[in-house]
Design an enzyme around this catalytic site. Sequence first.
Site, short mmCIF file in Angstrom:
data_model
loop_
_atom_site.label_atom_id
_atom_site.label_comp_id
_atom_site.label_asym_id
_atom_site.label_seq_id
_atom_site.Cartn_x
_atom_site.Cartn_y
_atom_site.Cartn_z
N GLN A 9 5.93 13.35 6.02
CA GLN A 9 5.87 14.06 7.30
C GLN A 9 6.57 15.41 7.15
OE1 GLN A 9 5.79 12.34 11.31
NE2 GLN A 9 7.95 12.87 11.34
N ASN A 58 -4.89 8.60 2.07
CA ASN A 58 -5.26 7.91 3.31
C ASN A 58 -5.71 8.89 4.40
OD1 ASN A 58 -4.93 5.24 2.76
ND2 ASN A 58 -2.95 5.02 3.76
N GLU A 59 -4.79 9.74 4.82
CA GLU A 59 -5.12 10.63 5.93
C GLU A 59 -4.07 11.71 6.10
OE1 GLU A 59 -2.20 8.50 6.64
OE2 GLU A 59 -3.74 7.14 7.37
N ASP A 93 0.84 -1.20 0.00
CA ASP A 93 0.00 0.00 0.00
C ASP A 93 0.87 1.25 0.00
OD1 ASP A 93 -2.50 -1.25 0.00
OD2 ASP A 93 -2.42 -1.57 2.16
N GLY A 94 2.01 1.18 0.71
CA GLY A 94 2.93 2.32 0.76
C GLY A 94 3.46 2.67 -0.63
N ASP A 111 -2.70 13.92 22.24
CA ASP A 111 -1.50 13.64 21.43
C ASP A 111 -1.61 14.21 20.03
OD1 ASP A 111 -0.42 12.35 23.53
OD2 ASP A 111 -0.33 10.35 22.60
N HIS A 127 3.07 6.23 -2.71
CA HIS A 127 4.15 6.94 -3.42
C HIS A 127 3.73 7.25 -4.86
CE1 HIS A 127 6.76 5.81 -0.07
NE2 HIS A 127 7.62 6.68 -0.54
P1 NAD Z 1 3.66 1.07 5.04
O1 NAD Z 1 3.60 0.95 3.59
O2 NAD Z 1 4.50 0.15 5.82
O3 NAD Z 1 2.16 1.04 5.61
C1 NAD Z 1 1.92 0.75 6.93
C2 NAD Z 1 0.80 -0.28 6.99
O4 NAD Z 1 -0.42 0.39 6.69
C3 NAD Z 1 0.93 -1.43 5.98
O5 NAD Z 1 0.60 -2.63 6.64
C4 NAD Z 1 -0.10 -1.09 4.91
O6 NAD Z 1 -0.62 -2.22 4.23
C5 NAD Z 1 -1.15 -0.40 5.74
N1 NAD Z 1 -2.02 0.49 4.97
C6 NAD Z 1 -1.67 1.58 4.24
N2 NAD Z 1 -2.76 2.11 3.68
C7 NAD Z 1 -3.81 1.33 4.06
C8 NAD Z 1 -5.19 1.40 3.85
N3 NAD Z 1 -5.74 2.36 3.12
N4 NAD Z 1 -5.98 0.44 4.42
C9 NAD Z 1 -5.46 -0.54 5.19
N5 NAD Z 1 -4.15 -0.64 5.46
C10 NAD Z 1 -3.34 0.29 4.91
O7 NAD Z 1 4.13 2.51 5.54
P2 NAD Z 1 4.03 3.90 4.85
O8 NAD Z 1 4.43 3.87 3.45
O9 NAD Z 1 4.72 4.85 5.78
O10 NAD Z 1 2.46 4.12 4.91
C11 NAD Z 1 1.89 5.24 5.46
C12 NAD Z 1 0.61 4.80 6.08
O11 NAD Z 1 0.87 4.06 7.26
C13 NAD Z 1 -0.18 5.98 6.54
O12 NAD Z 1 -1.00 6.50 5.51
C14 NAD Z 1 -0.96 5.43 7.71
O13 NAD Z 1 -2.29 5.09 7.36
C15 NAD Z 1 -0.24 4.17 8.11
N6 NAD Z 1 0.13 4.28 9.51
C16 NAD Z 1 -0.54 3.51 10.39
C17 NAD Z 1 -0.29 3.63 11.75
C18 NAD Z 1 -1.06 2.77 12.70
O14 NAD Z 1 -1.86 1.93 12.22
N7 NAD Z 1 -0.87 2.91 14.01
C19 NAD Z 1 0.66 4.54 12.22
C20 NAD Z 1 1.33 5.31 11.29
C21 NAD Z 1 1.04 5.18 9.93
#
Ligand code: NAD
Length: 269
Positions: free
Chosen positions: A225, A122-123, A45-46, A150, A50
């Site tokens: 970030q 995503n967010e 997904d990451g 937080d 990108h």
């Molecule tokens: P990454 O690619 O390792 O993604 C982190 C995880 O989030 C992976 O397991 C990925 O499959 C999952 N993910 C990403 N988008 C998703 C979606 N729409 N639905 C379900 N799972 C999803 O790391 P990255 O490239 O830095 O990805 C950034 C994303 O990581 C952010 O958009 C955020 O949503 C996620 N994230 C999650 C947490 C958490 O769950 N506590 C914390 C920080 C960031």
Amino acid sequence: MKFAIQSRNDKLSNELMAQAKKYLTEFGLTFDEEEPEIVLSIGGDGTLLHAFHKYIHRLEDTSFVGIHTGHLGFYADWKPSEIEKLVIAIARKEFEVADYPLLEVTINYQHYQKSTKYLALNESTVKSPEVTFVMDVELNGEHFERFRGDGLCISTPSGSTAYNKALGGAIIHPAIPALQLTEMASINNRVFRTVGSPLVLPKHHSLMLVPVNGPDFMLTIDHLQLLHKDVKSIEYRVAEEKVRFARFRPFPFWKRVSDSFVASEVKDE
Ligand code: NAD
């Protein structure tokens, strides 16, 4: 048709990228990294996040498709073993386009007239470099609450299964044009109060965050970030723009949710 490929850059993803590029070129498609009509994302997904940000300036003319070289992803739902099948379907243009809502983020500054705009798939999260994050939350121009904690997470429907879910937010079907606000460890006691529940806002509603203390914030837009200084306010709304996914077969959203989060339990029953 013009195509581009985004790889996670590990060995398997790069091998698949070379294979897909060779097949698609043999089928008469043109490799064009500048103006692709379809972008294959190979990784997770990451990787798709990108690819989305790389082609954010031409979302109307670009469709995305994701192949996962790790676990099943929300955006990366094709398996490496299906690459030939996928390439043939792309070459025959046998796909429909599904569009999903995006989040528009506008940052206004105290001493700088121009604002900065972003789109998130995503967010967007906001945290403070100070210990406690304090923000006034306004909904459609009206004060709603003063948040202490937080940080806050504002997600799209397709991002509702990512960080938002980890914060206890609801999963929202991407056919609903909405944004969701979730809290990160809010301070709630006899003195300080927040609503304590995720809020879901429809299209045309706006959410504004106004700093109460310092004007510096750590802001994320998907995987990006950034430290923003001198912030006057941050505005969120459902964007006019949408992201387009190339769909070659039905893979309903709720099936995707079940396969990703609950499938193994269901199999045992
Ligand atoms: P990454 O690619 O390792 O993604 C982190 C995880 O989030 C992976 O397991 C990925 O499959 C999952 N993910 C990403 N988008 C998703 C979606 N729409 N639905 C379900 N799972 C999803 O790391 P990255 O490239 O830095 O990805 C950034 C994303 O990581 C952010 O958009 C955020 O949503 C996620 N994230 C999650 C947490 C958490 O769950 N506590 C914390 C920080 C960031």
